[in-house]
Write a protein that holds these residues in place. Structure first.
Motif, PDB file in Angstrom:
ATOM      1  N   ALA A  93       0.818  -1.218   0.000  1.00  0.00           N
ATOM      2  CA  ALA A  93       0.000   0.000   0.000  1.00  0.00           C
ATOM      3  C   ALA A  93       0.851   1.267   0.000  1.00  0.00           C
ATOM      4  CB  ALA A  93      -0.936  -0.009   1.204  1.00  0.00           C
ATOM      5  N   ASN A  94       2.054   1.192   0.532  1.00  0.00           N
ATOM      6  CA  ASN A  94       2.926   2.368   0.661  1.00  0.00           C
ATOM      7  C   ASN A  94       4.196   2.253  -0.173  1.00  0.00           C
ATOM      8  OD1 ASN A  94       1.350   3.788   2.794  1.00  0.00           O
ATOM      9  ND2 ASN A  94       1.782   1.896   3.886  1.00  0.00           N
ATOM     10  N   GLN A  95       4.183   1.383  -1.153  1.00  0.00           N
ATOM     11  CA  GLN A  95       5.388   1.072  -1.918  1.00  0.00           C
ATOM     12  C   GLN A  95       6.042   2.318  -2.528  1.00  0.00           C
ATOM     13  OE1 GLN A  95       4.712  -1.750  -5.068  1.00  0.00           O
ATOM     14  NE2 GLN A  95       6.875  -2.095  -5.409  1.00  0.00           N
ATOM     15  N   ALA A  96       5.288   3.161  -3.184  1.00  0.00           N
ATOM     16  CA  ALA A  96       5.875   4.330  -3.861  1.00  0.00           C
ATOM     17  C   ALA A  96       6.562   5.263  -2.866  1.00  0.00           C
ATOM     18  CB  ALA A  96       4.805   5.080  -4.643  1.00  0.00           C
ATOM     19  N   GLN A  97       5.906   5.552  -1.747  1.00  0.00           N
ATOM     20  CA  GLN A  97       6.485   6.456  -0.747  1.00  0.00           C
ATOM     21  C   GLN A  97       7.706   5.832  -0.076  1.00  0.00           C
ATOM     22  OE1 GLN A  97       3.318   5.419  -1.114  1.00  0.00           O
ATOM     23  NE2 GLN A  97       1.908   6.725   0.014  1.00  0.00           N
ATOM     24  N   LEU A  98       7.615   4.550   0.248  1.00  0.00           N
ATOM     25  CA  LEU A  98       8.748   3.861   0.882  1.00  0.00           C
ATOM     26  C   LEU A  98       9.957   3.812  -0.046  1.00  0.00           C
ATOM     27  CD1 LEU A  98       6.825   0.922   2.576  1.00  0.00           C
ATOM     28  CD2 LEU A  98       7.998   2.790   3.754  1.00  0.00           C
ATOM     29  N   TRP A  99       9.715   3.569  -1.318  1.00  0.00           N
ATOM     30  CA  TRP A  99      10.817   3.485  -2.279  1.00  0.00           C
ATOM     31  C   TRP A  99      11.479   4.853  -2.444  1.00  0.00           C
ATOM     32  CZ3 TRP A  99      13.849  -0.085  -3.707  1.00  0.00           C
ATOM     33  CH2 TRP A  99      14.682   0.080  -4.820  1.00  0.00           C
ATOM     34  N   GLU A 100      10.680   5.890  -2.557  1.00  0.00           N
ATOM     35  CA  GLU A 100      11.227   7.238  -2.703  1.00  0.00           C
ATOM     36  C   GLU A 100      12.047   7.625  -1.474  1.00  0.00           C
ATOM     37  OE1 GLU A 100      12.477  10.564  -4.376  1.00  0.00           O
ATOM     38  OE2 GLU A 100      11.328   9.021  -5.428  1.00  0.00           O
ATOM     39  N   ARG A 101      11.544   7.310  -0.291  1.00  0.00           N
ATOM     40  CA  ARG A 101      12.288   7.614   0.939  1.00  0.00           C
ATOM     41  C   ARG A 101      13.599   6.837   0.968  1.00  0.00           C
ATOM     42  NH1 ARG A 101       9.157   6.804   6.316  1.00  0.00           N
ATOM     43  NH2 ARG A 101       9.358   4.651   5.670  1.00  0.00           N
ATOM     44  N   TYR A 102      13.564   5.575   0.549  1.00  0.00           N
ATOM     45  CA  TYR A 102      14.777   4.752   0.506  1.00  0.00           C
ATOM     46  C   TYR A 102      15.813   5.369  -0.432  1.00  0.00           C
ATOM     47  CZ  TYR A 102      17.870   0.890  -0.706  1.00  0.00           C
ATOM     48  OH  TYR A 102      18.975   0.122  -0.948  1.00  0.00           O
ATOM     49  N   LEU A 103      15.382   5.783  -1.629  1.00  0.00           N
ATOM     50  CA  LEU A 103      16.315   6.387  -2.583  1.00  0.00           C
ATOM     51  C   LEU A 103      16.909   7.678  -2.031  1.00  0.00           C
ATOM     52  CD1 LEU A 103      14.424   5.811  -5.959  1.00  0.00           C
ATOM     53  CD2 LEU A 103      16.340   4.480  -4.999  1.00  0.00           C
ATOM     54  N   GLN A 104      16.118   8.463  -1.315  1.00  0.00           N
ATOM     55  CA  GLN A 104      16.620   9.684  -0.683  1.00  0.00           C
ATOM     56  C   GLN A 104      17.650   9.361   0.395  1.00  0.00           C
ATOM     57  OE1 GLN A 104      13.155  11.801   0.705  1.00  0.00           O
ATOM     58  NE2 GLN A 104      12.521  12.365  -1.355  1.00  0.00           N
ATOM     59  N   GLN A 105      17.389   8.329   1.189  1.00  0.00           N
ATOM     60  CA  GLN A 105      18.331   7.934   2.230  1.00  0.00           C
ATOM     61  C   GLN A 105      19.649   7.468   1.626  1.00  0.00           C
ATOM     62  OE1 GLN A 105      15.841   5.016   4.158  1.00  0.00           O
ATOM     63  NE2 GLN A 105      15.288   6.422   5.820  1.00  0.00           N
ATOM     64  N   LEU A 106      19.576   6.707   0.542  1.00  0.00           N
ATOM     65  CA  LEU A 106      20.798   6.280  -0.147  1.00  0.00           C
ATOM     66  C   LEU A 106      21.595   7.496  -0.608  1.00  0.00           C
ATOM     67  CD1 LEU A 106      19.764   3.312  -2.491  1.00  0.00           C
ATOM     68  CD2 LEU A 106      21.211   3.190  -0.458  1.00  0.00           C
ATOM     69  N   HIS A 107      20.911   8.424  -1.234  1.00  0.00           N
ATOM     70  CA  HIS A 107      21.576   9.622  -1.744  1.00  0.00           C
ATOM     71  C   HIS A 107      22.240  10.404  -0.612  1.00  0.00           C
ATOM     72  CE1 HIS A 107      22.353  13.049  -4.320  1.00  0.00           C
ATOM     73  NE2 HIS A 107      21.795  13.829  -3.400  1.00  0.00           N
ATOM     74  N   GLN A 108      21.514  10.615   0.475  1.00  0.00           N
ATOM     75  CA  GLN A 108      22.049  11.370   1.612  1.00  0.00           C
ATOM     76  C   GLN A 108      23.246  10.674   2.241  1.00  0.00           C
ATOM     77  OE1 GLN A 108      18.578  11.836   4.066  1.00  0.00           O
ATOM     78  NE2 GLN A 108      17.782  13.542   2.858  1.00  0.00           N
ATOM     79  N   ALA A 109      23.249   9.338   2.208  1.00  0.00           N
ATOM     80  CA  ALA A 109      24.346   8.582   2.808  1.00  0.00           C
ATOM     81  C   ALA A 109      25.507   8.373   1.838  1.00  0.00           C
ATOM     82  CB  ALA A 109      23.830   7.227   3.299  1.00  0.00           C
ATOM     83  N   GLY A 110      25.327   8.790   0.585  1.00  0.00           N
ATOM     84  CA  GLY A 110      26.380   8.584  -0.407  1.00  0.00           C
ATOM     85  C   GLY A 110      26.545   7.128  -0.777  1.00  0.00           C
TER      86      GLY A 110
END
Length: 128
Positions: A93-110
């Motif tokens: 149900a929350n796949q799109a939001q969870l995926w976007e947050r994950y990609l942002q976390q990856l980016h922020q962590a390098g």
């Protein structure tokens, strides 16, 4: 809430879930980085461990855990997460939001989704 249909697609490494009229395809990578295990979620708020390099992870086995969950076994050796029917529904149900947050976390962590890729940050010597 129990799924009405579960199907695993080996070729695409996607778990197909049906909950009545709702249905989702969840990739092995998505499921791996959102594992409910303590190894990923930690033992409390703020203790989550960012998973990276999992773009090509695969699922080698699925086991039913009683009448309430699935245990997924991944080809990177991860096998400790128990995915309850409720948790799988939340992921779908929350796949799109969870995926976007994950990609942002990856980016922020390098970090990268690719196992053999490192993100390089260039430092401007004038702004050191």
């Amino acid at each position: 809430m129990t799924p009405t249909k579960i199907r695993f697609h080996k070729g695409s490494q996607q778990l197909e879930l049906h909950y009545g009229a709702e249905q989702w395809l969840l990739s092995a990578e998505f499921l791996r980085v959102h594992s409910p295990s303590a190894e990923v979620k930690g033992h409390g708020s703020g203790q989550e461990v960012l998973q990276y390099g999992k773009k090509n992870v695969g699922i080698v086995a699925l086991e039913r855990a009683g009448n309430y969950a699935l245990k997924l076994i991944f080809d990177d050796g991860h096998a400790t997460g128990i995915y309850t029917w409720e948790y799988l529904h939340q992921l779908g149900a929350n796949q799109a939001q969870l995926w976007e947050r994950y990609l942002q976390q990856l980016h922020q962590a390098g970090k990268s989704r690719d196992a053999d890729t490192s993100v390089v940050r260039l430092i401007d010597p004038q702004n050191q």
